[in-house]
Design an enzyme around this catalytic site. Structure first.
Site, PDB file in Angstrom:
ATOM      1  N   ASP A  57       5.963   3.569   2.031  1.00 42.50           N
ATOM      2  CA  ASP A  57       7.299   3.043   1.720  1.00 42.50           C
ATOM      3  C   ASP A  57       7.347   2.371   0.347  1.00 42.50           C
ATOM      4  O   ASP A  57       6.333   1.908  -0.175  1.00 42.50           O
ATOM      5  CB  ASP A  57       7.716   1.990   2.749  1.00 42.50           C
ATOM      6  N   HIS A 205       2.345   1.258   2.282  1.00 39.68           N
ATOM      7  CA  HIS A 205       3.278   1.111   1.157  1.00 39.68           C
ATOM      8  C   HIS A 205       2.603   1.589  -0.122  1.00 39.68           C
ATOM      9  O   HIS A 205       1.408   1.329  -0.327  1.00 39.68           O
ATOM     10  CB  HIS A 205       3.708  -0.356   0.986  1.00 39.68           C
TER      11      HIS A 205
END
Length: 261
Positions: A57, A205
């Site tokens: 992400d 992430h």
């Protein structure tokens, strides 16, 4: 006066509940199980195949995403990147590399908005559309998946994203690495390796504040899972490999065979 109104409201609520029950329509609890059974939202999939979806992400990031892609390439790991629209606009070349190397690019809103309940229909649509515009510029097609920042959702968000052809995707609750908080390389590694199951969706992430530990963790996670026989696939491929999807495909084949007889 207020007490009287509360009593009236409570009586009406009770009457509605009794009416629904009498009609054979008990109140539906719209929780994870409800949305999963309807296929409106996905946390993980059921499959007997040793496949797992790694997701990233908040990128793209000109340094971290590139370094992560280098590691993924070493282990032939295909993954899904939930990208922020404004970062796609700033770093389109990084996103192009994501696609060129066989990974999946998906929607993570334009401004990384944490949607507060009740979620605004207009805000959701605007955030998704702006990001889709950036994805189309890079890939020449719409994405298929959407992940709400922070995992925040309600029925409005689910309905809008599905109507736009964007399936809301969260992650396996036992596979939140919290790498955004830089907890330590071995904490990230242990979180994944100790909890891995077929059909997991793992949350990482590729853009964090501070010194990222994700790349170093992947150098330990990927070879170990590969040694255990796991294959790394995109979320879209994971969905296609789910027991539900396979059963549906088998039923279609059976129906076609019956028609030809």
């Amino acid at each position: 006066m207020r007490t009287g109104l509360r009593m009236v409201a409570a009586s009406l609520a009770l009457l509605l509940c009794l009416t629904n029950t009498a009609l054979g329509h008990p109140a539906v609890k719209k929780n994870r199980q409800y949305y999963e059974q309807r296929g409106d939202m996905i946390w993980e999939v059921h499959t007997n195949q040793k496949v797992i979806a790694l997701t990233f992400d908040d990128g793209p990031d000109p340094l971290e995403t590139e370094q992560i892609l280098d590691v993924l390439n070493q282990y032939d790991a295909k993954c899904t990147f939930f990208a922020i629209g404004k970062r796609l606009a700033s770093y389109p070349d990084v996103a192009r590399r994501v696609i060129a190397e066989g990974h999946e690019l998906a929607n993570h809103t334009y401004n990384h908005v944490y949607f507060k309940k009740p979620i605004s229909r207009k805000q959701v649509q605007k955030e998704l559309e702006l990001t889709e515009n950036e994805i189309i510029k890079i890939t020449s097609r719409h994405s298929k998946l959407f992940r709400p920042p922070g995992g925040m959702y309600d029925e409005t968000l689910i309905n809008i994203s599905n109507s736009m052809g964007l399936k809301p995707i969260l992650w396996s609750w036992h596979q939140d690495t919290k790498d955004w908080n830089c907890p330590g390389v071995y904490k990230i590694v242990n979180k994944v390796l100790r909890n891995t199951h077929n059909g997991d969706i793992v949350l990482f992430h590729d853009h964090v504040h501070g010194q990222s530990q994700t790349r170093q963790a992947l150098k330990l996670i990927l070879p170990e899972l590969k040694k255990r026989g796991y294959r790394f696939v995109t979320v879209s491929e994971l969905i296609r490999l789910s027991e539900h999807s396979i059963s549906a495909d088998c039923e279609k084949i059976r129906q076609l065979a019956c028609r030809r007889k």
